[in-house]
Design a protein around this motif. Structure first.
Motif, PDB file in Angstrom:
ATOM      1  N   TYR A 233      32.099  58.679  -1.313  1.00 43.43           N
ATOM      2  CA  TYR A 233      31.172  58.887  -0.134  1.00 43.43           C
ATOM      3  C   TYR A 233      30.680  57.546   0.608  1.00 43.43           C
ATOM      4  CZ  TYR A 233      30.384  63.470  -2.385  1.00 43.43           C
ATOM      5  OH  TYR A 233      30.227  64.461  -2.914  1.00 43.43           O
ATOM      6  N   LEU A 234      30.787  56.532  -0.093  1.00 47.91           N
ATOM      7  CA  LEU A 234      30.270  55.318   0.522  1.00 47.91           C
ATOM      8  C   LEU A 234      31.365  54.853   1.322  1.00 47.91           C
ATOM      9  CD1 LEU A 234      27.789  53.228   0.372  1.00 47.91           C
ATOM     10  CD2 LEU A 234      29.216  51.944  -1.083  1.00 47.91           C
ATOM     11  N   GLY A 235      32.530  55.026   0.880  1.00 49.93           N
ATOM     12  CA  GLY A 235      33.964  54.691   1.538  1.00 49.93           C
ATOM     13  C   GLY A 235      34.002  55.302   2.925  1.00 49.93           C
ATOM     14  N   THR A 236      33.561  56.762   2.883  1.00 49.05           N
ATOM     15  CA  THR A 236      33.735  57.445   4.085  1.00 49.05           C
ATOM     16  C   THR A 236      32.932  57.093   5.171  1.00 49.05           C
ATOM     17  OG1 THR A 236      34.380  59.302   2.417  1.00 49.05           O
ATOM     18  CG2 THR A 236      33.885  59.984   4.798  1.00 49.05           C
ATOM     19  N   PHE A 237      31.614  57.065   4.559  1.00 49.79           N
ATOM     20  CA  PHE A 237      30.516  56.582   5.388  1.00 49.79           C
ATOM     21  C   PHE A 237      30.766  55.057   6.142  1.00 49.79           C
ATOM     22  CE2 PHE A 237      26.471  53.976   5.910  1.00 49.79           C
ATOM     23  CZ  PHE A 237      25.898  54.646   6.741  1.00 49.79           C
ATOM     24  N   LEU A 238      31.145  54.104   5.376  1.00 52.02           N
ATOM     25  CA  LEU A 238      31.299  52.935   5.849  1.00 52.02           C
ATOM     26  C   LEU A 238      32.366  52.743   6.893  1.00 52.02           C
ATOM     27  CD1 LEU A 238      30.550  50.492   2.767  1.00 52.02           C
ATOM     28  CD2 LEU A 238      29.247  50.994   5.069  1.00 52.02           C
ATOM     29  N   SER A 239      33.360  53.525   6.573  1.00 52.62           N
ATOM     30  CA  SER A 239      34.576  53.398   7.480  1.00 52.62           C
ATOM     31  C   SER A 239      34.275  54.446   8.875  1.00 52.62           C
ATOM     32  CB  SER A 239      35.999  53.950   6.924  1.00 52.62           C
ATOM     33  OG  SER A 239      35.567  55.257   6.177  1.00 52.62           O
ATOM     34  N   GLY A 240      33.774  55.369   8.544  1.00 49.69           N
ATOM     35  CA  GLY A 240      33.056  56.209   9.940  1.00 49.69           C
ATOM     36  C   GLY A 240      32.389  55.071  10.685  1.00 49.69           C
ATOM     37  N   ALA A 241      31.328  54.390  10.178  1.00 49.60           N
ATOM     38  CA  ALA A 241      30.169  53.483  10.788  1.00 49.60           C
ATOM     39  C   ALA A 241      31.322  52.286  11.579  1.00 49.60           C
ATOM     40  CB  ALA A 241      29.197  53.118   9.947  1.00 49.60           C
ATOM     41  N   SER A 266      28.785  36.315  12.284  1.00 47.58           N
ATOM     42  CA  SER A 266      28.693  37.846  12.273  1.00 47.58           C
ATOM     43  C   SER A 266      30.126  38.237  11.517  1.00 47.58           C
ATOM     44  CB  SER A 266      28.575  38.511  13.573  1.00 47.58           C
ATOM     45  OG  SER A 266      29.532  38.060  14.412  1.00 47.58           O
ATOM     46  N   ILE A 267      31.222  37.742  11.935  1.00 41.82           N
ATOM     47  CA  ILE A 267      32.665  37.910  11.168  1.00 41.82           C
ATOM     48  C   ILE A 267      32.567  37.849   9.708  1.00 41.82           C
ATOM     49  CG2 ILE A 267      35.074  37.381  11.083  1.00 41.82           C
ATOM     50  CD1 ILE A 267      35.029  37.278  14.144  1.00 41.82           C
ATOM     51  N   LEU A 268      32.036  36.596   9.342  1.00 43.14           N
ATOM     52  CA  LEU A 268      32.179  36.173   8.201  1.00 43.14           C
ATOM     53  C   LEU A 268      31.232  37.263   7.365  1.00 43.14           C
ATOM     54  CD1 LEU A 268      33.377  34.059   6.545  1.00 43.14           C
ATOM     55  CD2 LEU A 268      31.263  32.830   6.361  1.00 43.14           C
ATOM     56  N   ALA A 269      29.917  37.782   7.729  1.00 40.69           N
ATOM     57  CA  ALA A 269      29.122  38.528   7.133  1.00 40.69           C
ATOM     58  C   ALA A 269      29.746  39.809   6.881  1.00 40.69           C
ATOM     59  CB  ALA A 269      27.462  38.726   8.039  1.00 40.69           C
ATOM     60  N   VAL A 270      30.205  40.392   7.972  1.00 41.73           N
ATOM     61  CA  VAL A 270      31.107  41.738   7.648  1.00 41.73           C
ATOM     62  C   VAL A 270      32.170  41.637   6.862  1.00 41.73           C
ATOM     63  CG1 VAL A 270      32.510  43.557   8.810  1.00 41.73           C
ATOM     64  CG2 VAL A 270      30.287  42.472  10.118  1.00 41.73           C
ATOM     65  N   MET A 271      32.791  40.431   6.810  1.00 41.80           N
ATOM     66  CA  MET A 271      34.041  40.472   5.727  1.00 41.80           C
ATOM     67  C   MET A 271      33.470  40.360   4.484  1.00 41.80           C
ATOM     68  SD  MET A 271      37.004  37.799   6.823  1.00 41.80           S
ATOM     69  CE  MET A 271      36.800  37.149   5.282  1.00 41.80           C
ATOM     70  N   LEU A 272      32.415  39.470   4.323  1.00 41.59           N
ATOM     71  CA  LEU A 272      31.944  39.556   2.925  1.00 41.59           C
ATOM     72  C   LEU A 272      31.375  40.793   2.458  1.00 41.59           C
ATOM     73  CD1 LEU A 272      30.061  35.745   2.846  1.00 41.59           C
ATOM     74  CD2 LEU A 272      32.342  36.447   1.975  1.00 41.59           C
ATOM     75  N   PHE A 273      30.898  41.400   3.223  1.00 38.73           N
ATOM     76  CA  PHE A 273      29.946  42.560   2.868  1.00 38.73           C
ATOM     77  C   PHE A 273      31.087  43.512   2.470  1.00 38.73           C
ATOM     78  CE2 PHE A 273      28.534  47.116   3.996  1.00 38.73           C
ATOM     79  CZ  PHE A 273      27.580  47.000   3.262  1.00 38.73           C
ATOM     80  N   PHE A 274      32.055  43.795   3.247  1.00 36.81           N
ATOM     81  CA  PHE A 274      33.204  44.767   2.937  1.00 36.81           C
ATOM     82  C   PHE A 274      33.977  44.250   1.875  1.00 36.81           C
ATOM     83  CE2 PHE A 274      31.498  46.673   6.760  1.00 36.81           C
ATOM     84  CZ  PHE A 274      32.037  47.887   6.786  1.00 36.81           C
ATOM     85  N   ASN A 275      34.412  43.185   1.592  1.00 37.32           N
ATOM     86  CA  ASN A 275      35.081  42.664   0.426  1.00 37.32           C
ATOM     87  C   ASN A 275      34.246  42.877  -0.856  1.00 37.32           C
ATOM     88  OD1 ASN A 275      37.454  41.966   1.941  1.00 37.32           O
ATOM     89  ND2 ASN A 275      36.877  39.725   1.912  1.00 37.32           N
ATOM     90  N   GLY A 276      32.817  42.721  -0.569  1.00 36.77           N
ATOM     91  CA  GLY A 276      32.106  42.887  -2.025  1.00 36.77           C
ATOM     92  C   GLY A 276      32.151  44.346  -2.365  1.00 36.77           C
ATOM     93  N   ILE A 277      31.906  45.175  -1.255  1.00 30.42           N
ATOM     94  CA  ILE A 277      32.043  46.688  -1.429  1.00 30.42           C
ATOM     95  C   ILE A 277      33.507  47.044  -2.068  1.00 30.42           C
ATOM     96  CG2 ILE A 277      32.192  48.870  -0.368  1.00 30.42           C
ATOM     97  CD1 ILE A 277      29.459  48.064  -0.362  1.00 30.42           C
TER      98      ILE A 277
END
Ligand code: UDP
Ligand code: MG
Length: 320
Positions: A233-241, A266-277
């Protein structure tokens, strides 16, 4: 007289409490007047536990011993004790006197009233750290919200089960066991008695954080796919967003090229967030795969070095 009650006690490095546990258990069982046996399971202790248990077995034939070839863990020790029990009911109790033996007669009374499972529910815990109390309380509630099996909260392995429940449990062969959950899953007629969890009589806890986490993960993964569902669910939501945001960024770039900011942060923040998830989700999947791997290998659940005072001390030394 027919053997009424088997008491199963797992023991791991418990030399400091062992004699007292034996004394109190024997006293309670003698006073209750039922025919009983006490099965100690030595879970690969490295101190004098094995020797001391052997000495008790020498002088008291109602005490049986299962001596593991190494440390297999609390849940497996309990399983072995149940496998080798022969009473009409089986009581599982911790070896450190945190579960008061004085409640056993009350459990037997409930059992005689017709209940198949009588579990001890802790209304308070003495002498345990805030951390342990808090994590335990949070875990039991989290587990309840994650599963469809109704596993009672604040309940450890201190319980009485009927012979039929014990036989049913013998047919459950999974490796990473969470016995209190399995007993709930089996069904039957269950009831609770409330008790205050005492302080450990002596010695220290044999459940360091690592073992606690293992037990918690076993509990969750044995009874729920919800973590996997949440991951998808989280994957679906995040890739949609992310996709929506992508469209926004492209439009912005085409229509207002001058407003685009230098975007290192901003790029670094997004990258770290998504890699973490992503890593978190891989970890969740890994927990399940590891357990599938354990099942696929189908090694024996435990290995016994020797037994004492059992009907046949040369019976099969393992369980598949
Ligand atoms: N135990 C065991 N094998 C292990 C760890 C613990 O047989 O690997 C036994 C231990 O001897 C005790 C019971 O399981 O009889 C409960 O352990 P403990 O009291 O240390 O846990 P806590 O009460 O701190 O959660
Ligand atoms: Mg304890």
């Amino acid at each position: 007289m027919e053997l009424l009650c088997s008491v199963v006690v797992p023991m791991y490095n418990e030399e400091a409490v062992l004699n007292e546990t034996y004394r109190r258990l024997t006293q309670v069982m003698e006073n209750s007047g039922v025919e009983y046996e006490i099965i100690f399971v030595n879970d690969g202790s490295r101190d004098k536990t094995a020797e001391m248990l052997n000495e008790i077995c020498d002088k008291d034939k109602r005490v049986k011993l299962i001596d593991f070839s190494r440390n297999f863990g609390h849940q497996i020790a309990i399983t072995a004790g149940m496998d080798h029990s022969s009473g009409q009911c089986v009581v599982v109790i911790d070896g450190d006197l945190q579960d008061p033996p004085e409640f056993i007669p009350e459990m037997i009374k409930k059992w005689k009233e017709g209940y198949d499972v009588v579990y001890g529910k802790r209304i308070s815990r003495k002498g345990e750290s805030f951390f342990k109390k808090f994590t335990a309380a949070a875990f039991y509630r989290f587990l309840k919200s994650m599963t469809d099996v109704n596993i009672p909260v604040d309940t450890g392995d201190f319980r009485l089960i009927d012979r039929r429940v014990c036989e049913a449990l013998k047919r459950v062969n999974e490796k990473n066991r969470y016995i209190r959950g399995l007993v709930s899953w089996l069904g039957f007629k269950q009831t609770a008695i409330e008790f205050e969890r005492e302080e450990r009589f002596a010695g220290e806890t044999k459940y360091p954080l690592k073992k606690m986490l293992k037990l918690a993960f076993d509990g969750i993964t044995s009874f729920s796919y919800k973590p996997l569902k949440l991951a998808s669910y989280l994957g679906t939501f995040l890739s949609g967003a992310s996709f929506l945001y992508l469209i926004f960024v492209i439009i912005q770039r085409i229509l207002f090229p001058a407003t685009v900011q230098p975007g290192w942060a901003s790029i670094l923040a997004v990258m770290l967030f998504f890699n973490g998830i992503t890593l978190l989700m891989l970890g969740i999947i890994g927990e399940y795969i590891g357990r599938i791997y354990d099942e696929a290998k189908s090694r024996p659940l435990y290995l016994i070095r020797k037994t004492r005072n059992l009907a046949d001390d040369r019976q099969p030394l393992t369980r598949d």
